[in-house]
Each structure stands twice: as C-alpha cells, then as structure tokens.
Design a protein around this motif. Structure first.
Motif, PDB file in Angstrom:
ATOM      1  N   LEU A  66      63.690  24.906  38.627  1.00  0.00           N
ATOM      2  CA  LEU A  66      62.515  23.698  38.342  1.00  0.00           C
ATOM      3  C   LEU A  66      61.125  24.518  38.196  1.00  0.00           C
ATOM      4  O   LEU A  66      60.407  24.036  38.351  1.00  0.00           O
ATOM      5  CB  LEU A  66      62.569  22.966  39.432  1.00  0.00           C
ATOM      6  CG  LEU A  66      63.706  21.693  39.651  1.00  0.00           C
ATOM      7  CD1 LEU A  66      63.145  20.740  40.597  1.00  0.00           C
ATOM      8  CD2 LEU A  66      64.056  21.162  38.298  1.00  0.00           C
ATOM      9  N   VAL A  82      54.842  22.030  38.278  1.00  0.00           N
ATOM     10  CA  VAL A  82      56.489  21.756  38.552  1.00  0.00           C
ATOM     11  C   VAL A  82      56.865  20.720  37.722  1.00  0.00           C
ATOM     12  O   VAL A  82      57.851  20.823  36.954  1.00  0.00           O
ATOM     13  CB  VAL A  82      56.555  21.247  40.018  1.00  0.00           C
ATOM     14  CG1 VAL A  82      58.035  20.907  40.199  1.00  0.00           C
ATOM     15  CG2 VAL A  82      56.267  22.280  41.117  1.00  0.00           C
ATOM     16  N   PHE A  83      55.874  19.810  37.365  1.00  0.00           N
ATOM     17  CA  PHE A  83      56.446  18.698  36.544  1.00  0.00           C
ATOM     18  C   PHE A  83      56.811  19.069  35.040  1.00  0.00           C
ATOM     19  O   PHE A  83      57.574  18.606  34.485  1.00  0.00           O
ATOM     20  CB  PHE A  83      54.852  17.789  36.411  1.00  0.00           C
ATOM     21  CG  PHE A  83      55.430  16.400  35.802  1.00  0.00           C
ATOM     22  CD1 PHE A  83      56.153  15.401  37.015  1.00  0.00           C
ATOM     23  CD2 PHE A  83      54.941  15.922  34.722  1.00  0.00           C
ATOM     24  CE1 PHE A  83      56.297  14.261  36.462  1.00  0.00           C
ATOM     25  CE2 PHE A  83      55.327  14.641  34.280  1.00  0.00           C
ATOM     26  CZ  PHE A  83      56.071  13.684  35.032  1.00  0.00           C
ATOM     27  N   VAL A  86      60.154  20.187  35.411  1.00  0.00           N
ATOM     28  CA  VAL A  86      60.999  19.089  35.445  1.00  0.00           C
ATOM     29  C   VAL A  86      61.336  18.326  34.261  1.00  0.00           C
ATOM     30  O   VAL A  86      62.313  18.140  34.049  1.00  0.00           O
ATOM     31  CB  VAL A  86      60.843  18.147  36.510  1.00  0.00           C
ATOM     32  CG1 VAL A  86      61.707  16.992  36.796  1.00  0.00           C
ATOM     33  CG2 VAL A  86      60.543  18.720  37.936  1.00  0.00           C
ATOM     34  N   VAL A  96      63.898  20.226  32.126  1.00  0.00           N
ATOM     35  CA  VAL A  96      65.199  19.861  32.729  1.00  0.00           C
ATOM     36  C   VAL A  96      65.791  18.319  32.344  1.00  0.00           C
ATOM     37  O   VAL A  96      66.801  18.245  31.914  1.00  0.00           O
ATOM     38  CB  VAL A  96      65.210  20.296  34.172  1.00  0.00           C
ATOM     39  CG1 VAL A  96      66.670  19.789  34.776  1.00  0.00           C
ATOM     40  CG2 VAL A  96      64.813  21.422  34.684  1.00  0.00           C
TER      41      VAL A  96
END
Lengths: 295, 329
Positions: free
Chosen positions: B60, B244-245, B248, B251
């Motif tokens: 992530l 981090v968003f 994500v 992903v």
C-alpha cells in the motif's frame, strides 16, 4: 541536536512511559484481533476516532467526564465490532489476503461519514482538570496523561485476566495457537472470533476516550493513529500482546526523547525508522514467532 | 482459439488508435484532463500489479515512489533546468535504486506485516520531505515554471496535448514490460511465489531476488509517472503526493479489473478514474466521495474478489464449454 540535562532527560522518559502506556492500550486490541483471526484491522484507527467523537459528543451535550463515558462507549463499540466480524469479515473467503483491503475500505468509509457528520474541525475534550499538573519531586506530570496511563494499565490488566482466567480467554488462546485444533476440541471458532473482535474494538473505545483528552483530533487523523499502532504491533511481533506492550513503551519513550533532543517534527520518523531497522535484524518483530502465512 | 487471439489484437489496435487521436478529437480541457489522469491510473495500477498481482505482495506504499519521482524531477527542473519530459526517465532509475534497498528490507516480512511496513514507508517519505525544508521547501511545496519546451510556454489550449502523448507512451511501455514479465521465466517465478513461497524456494527460485527485482521494476514506473505528474500540476507538496490513499487507489483499481492479469488494471483504471472524477465533481467539497469510494471497495472485495476480467473470462470459458458439450451430445 541538543543534549538535555539529567532532569529534563528523566522528565522526558516519564512522559514517554506515560504515552507508551496509552499506545500499548490502543495496540492491544489490534494485536489480539490479529492473533485470533489473522485479520489486520486497518479500521482500528477509525474506531479510535469514532470513540473520541462519541466522548466529545457526550461531553458537549451532558458534560459527562471522558473517563466515565467509557462505560457507555465501550459497549457500543463492542457491539459494532462484534457485528463487523459476524456479518462482514466472516464472509471473506481468504481473510489473510483480503482483510487488509476490506478493513481499509471500512476505515475510509467511516472517515468519510465522520467527516460529514462532525466536519473536519480539529476537536479535543477539555475537562476541568485538563491543564492541571501534578508535581512529583521536581518532575511535572500532566494529570490527563497520568489518568490515561492508569486507565490503560487497568484495561490491559482486565484483558489479561479475561485471557488467563475465563473460559472465553482459554478459547481465545486456543484459537490463537491452532485454529483447527481448537475447532476439533469443540471451540466455536466463529463465536470466539466475533467476541474477540468485539473486545478488541471495545479497547479502542477506551483508547479513543483517552485520545480525546490528551490529543486533538479530526476524522482524517485516523490515518496517523493507525500507522502508529500498526507499526507498534509489527515491531512487537504480530499477535503478541507482551510484544505490543514492550514496543509501545519503547516507541513512546523514543518519540519523546527525539522531540527533546532533535525537534518535534522529526519525532514521528523515529517510529518508522526504528521499525525498519528492527526488521532488518528480526523480520518477525521483537516477540513474534516465524509464521509462514500465505499472502 | 486463433479467432479469439485475432479479435483481441484488433481491439488492441482500435483502442490504441482511439487514444492516439483522442486529444485531436476531444477538445474539452476537462475531458483531456480526465483521460490523462485515467492513463496515469492505468500506469500506476499496472506497475503495482507486477509486484502485487504477480508476486502477491500487497504494497500500500507505492505512493512513496510516485512522490519521490515527483520530487526528484521537480528539484532537477528548478535547480538544473532539466526538462521533466526527458529527466523523468533517468531520475526514475534513482527511485528504482531506493526501491531496491527498501524492498530488500521490507520484503523480509510477509503478508500483513509487509502491508504495514509499506504504509510506514509512505509516512517516512512524507516526513522527510516535510522536514528537509531547505531542499524541499517543506510543507509549502515546490512550484515549477509553466510547462513548455525550448523557452516557449505552451498555450492553455494546447497544454494538455503533450502530456497526453507522454502518458500514452508511458502506458504502452508499462503494459509491454508487464506483458514481457508475464511471459518470462521471471514472471513464472513471481507467480510461483504468490502461490506458495516455500515451495517456490524449494524448487530453486531465488525468491528474495525475484521479489526485490519486481519491487524495483514496479517502482521505476511509479517514479516516471510521478515525475510527469509533478510537471503536469507544476506544484507538489508532501501531504498531497505522499498519500496512502494514492497507494490504495491503485490497488483498488487492480483488484476491480483483475489482480494478476495483464489487462485487469488497465480496465479497472478506465472504470474507476472517470467515475472518481465524476464523484468528486458531484459531491466535491464534502467527504461523501470518500464514503462512496470505500463502499465500492467493500463491495468489490466482498462480492467480486477476483475482479471483473477473471469473472468475465471464466464466464466465457464456461459458456464455450457448455456449447461444445451441446454439440457433442
């Protein structure tokens, strides 16, 4: 870099220990959940903030003391946690592989909802004793930190008693050791998982109440908290309660020491750098066992 | 079988030509912008897929390399005047080098611990960028001059077009490398690691080397994309680019389309990115788009854990099988 006097050094270490205790409480639920279900609950930070908001809400509406409001928030969060495991996570085919993303999805959903309801203004709960300081010898100890540390230790003690002395605790420990074997000797693993998740989230309720007094928060700050406590449980060894405790204390003290010797801004980095350095030497964490999990 | 392959190729050429003429036909600045961001999402997701899809290691934290690429390119541009369109391809090798070292450390952990370590990685990068304010200008971020070439600034009507083509080039390159890896012994090794790392090691695969290489290769494309991105927006700050968003999102896109497949991440990007733009356009300013995004991610994970592409392929195979059975009887 400044070298602090002995007095300041001890003062800092005391503060670090107090902070570490609260970190230990916050990460205990997370590591317990991982131990039992091999589920890594990325929504733990969001639950912390949710509990902090509930505490804030109760305080604003009724003036209820943050510590007393735990009696109300903990059961509510227990039920939510129980439901999440029972109705969402138990449906996953391969929880080890997909739980991170599912709980991450839960975390941002909660962040979005909380941000909508409570806006993104930074809040904190300030009871009357918020700015009081106890003098111990020549050292100054903020009351809220002391309360936080005490409450954290108390909850950890209760958790320990539940794990060691009750049937539920034995079932939980059996499931941690060997899920299939536990099932064979008649442990209802599904029920135990839901209970553990509930208990884990309930500890987040306590952590959230303490957080609301000691720190200021808003919905997006859940990300900072989850990274911090995730680092703690990885450092301690995933699934190990004593490991999480030790790691939390170490990181709490180190964070405070960096804040004093270098600058406040660099102190969070210590967290992550220490984590990286430890992993070079011990990939399984301080107290972790080498498990080959598939993921 | 031959016919399916043939028709796939035809579709590929059509899609490529469509992307080639897109900015000439579509003159709306907004839709040109959305297409560039969509192709970037496809690049990020496809290169994440090399490690996350083939080798099964869910990172992530790839936003760290995206951001590093962005910072290196912006700094090289401001201090030495290197043009981002050229420098990003070279500077991304530095990103790759950093990734190889970080990969060597973080890939010692497995499963969930690895995920946590990669998240921590993004935070380290963000904090370093915030605190090295002498170089990075800290929280105030870095600004670059308005895009242009050879001293001439591009006009506002034309400005998106060069970015469209460089992103298309990067997308083709990413897909090509991902496809070559998929076909190679290296790719087979990565898939073996995903299926059972212990057994893969037992049959003589140097798992650590394979994993670290996959980590480095996927970081390279992150770096290039980050470099182009920073020039595209001409402004970056630590909070925004080390997010981090972002990690994500790539992903989610890969999982939505089909993790571990070649075209899944591309398909996912062409669904999610326009949808995401629409959501922000409609609910912008509130946090509701976060909730909707989380809801979609939850729905995909719970009800379509394999992703769209594998689900469709399986359905087609099932039908084809049913048909042959009918013919035989």
């Amino acid at each position: 870099m400044t070298i602090p006097s002995t007095h300041l050094l001890i003062q800092t270490i005391i503060l670090g220990l107090l902070v570490g205790g609260v970190y230990a409480l916050m990460s205990s639920g997370l590591t317990l959940i991982f131990g039992v279900m091999r589920v890594i609950n990325v929504a733990h930070g969001a639950f912390l903030i949710l509990a902090a908001y509930l505490t804030y809400w109760l305080f604003q509406l009724t003036g209820l003391d943050p510590i007393i409001s735990i009696v109300l928030t903990a059961p509510v969060l227990f039920l939510i946690g129980w439901g999440v495991q029972r109705y969402v996570l138990s449906r996953l085919e391969n929880p080890e592989r997909s739980s991170v993303l599912v709980t991450f999805a839960l975390a941002i959903t909660m962040e979005g909802l909380m941000g909508t309801f409570w806006k993104t203004t930074i809040r904190s709960v300030k009871p009357e004793y918020a700015s009081e300081v106890i003098k111990f010898m020549t050292y100054r100890i903020p009351v809220t930190r002391l309360i936080g540390f005490g409450a954290a230790l108390l909850v950890l003690l209760i958790l320990y008693i539940i794990l060691q002395r009750t049937n539920l605790g034995r079932a939980i420990r059996a499931t941690i050791q060997d899920r299939n074997a536990a099932q064979l000797i008649g442990v209802n693993v599904q029920a135990v998982s839901a209970m553990t998740f509930g208990i884990g989230i309930a500890t987040a309720a306590v952590g959230g109440s303490l957080l609301s007094m000691i720190y200021s928060f808003n919905a997006p700050s859940q990300t900072d908290w989850i990274t911090r406590i995730l680092s703690i449980i990885v450092l301690g060894g995933m699934g190990s309660l004593p490991g999480a405790f030790i790691a939390a204390i170490i990181l709490g003290v180190m964070e405070q020491l960096t804040a004093v010797t270098v600058t406040l801004y660099w102190s969070p980095i210590v967290f992550y750098l220490f984590l990286f350095l430890t992993l070079i030497i011990r990939p399984q964490g301080l107290m972790g066992e080498i498990v080959r999990e598939k993921a | 079988m031959k016919r399916i392959l043939f028709s796939n190729r035809v579709w590929l050429v059509i899609a490529f030509i469509a992307l080639l003429v897109y900015p000439l036909v579509q003159r709306s600045q907004y839709y040109q912008h959305v297409m560039i961001m969509t192709m970037m999402a496809a690049v990020l997701s496809s290169s994440w897929n090399i490690l996350g899809g083939y080798a099964g290691y869910t990172s992530l934290g790839h936003a760290a390399f995206f951001g590093l690429g962005g910072y290196l390119v912006a700094l090289a541009h401001n201090y030495y005047g290197w043009h981002p369109f050229v420098s990003t391809w070279f500077l991304a090798f530095i990103v790759m080098g950093v990734a190889l070292i970080l990969g060597w450390i973080s890939l010692r952990t497995h499963g969930s611990a690895f995920v946590v370590v990669t998240i921590a990685m993004v935070f380290i990068f963000r904090l370093v960028a915030l605190n090295l304010s002498d170089i990075t200008n800290g929280a105030r971020g870095l600004t670059q001059p308005r895009p242009g070439w050879g001293g001439v600034q591009w006009s506002p009507e034309f400005i998106k077009v060069p970015f469209h083509y460089i992103m298309l080039l990067l997308l083709c390159l990413t897909i090509f490398v991902s496809w070559r890896i998929r076909q190679s012994k290296f790719g087979l090794g990565l898939i073996a690691i995903r299926e059972d790392e212990g057994k893969a090691e037992a049959v003589g695969i140097n798992t650590m080397l394979y994993k670290v290489l996959a980590f480095g290769i996927s970081a390279y494309f992150m770096g290039v994309a980050g470099g182009i991105y920073s020039y595209f927006f001409t402004y970056i700050d630590p909070q925004f680019i080390f997010d981090v968003f972002t990690g994500v999102t790539m992903v989610l896109i890969a999982i939505l389309g089909g993790r571990g497949t070649l075209w899944g991440p591309v398909l996912g990007a062409f669904i999610m990115e326009p949808l995401g733009n629409w959501l922000i356009g409609t609910f912008g300013g509130t946090q509701i788009h976060l909730t909707i995004f989380g809801g979609i991610l939850l729905g995909v994970m719970l009800f379509m854990p394999q992703g769209i592409l594998p689900t469709i392929t399986n359905e087609i195979k099932r039908r084809a099988k049913a048909r042959t059975v009918q013919v035989q009887s």
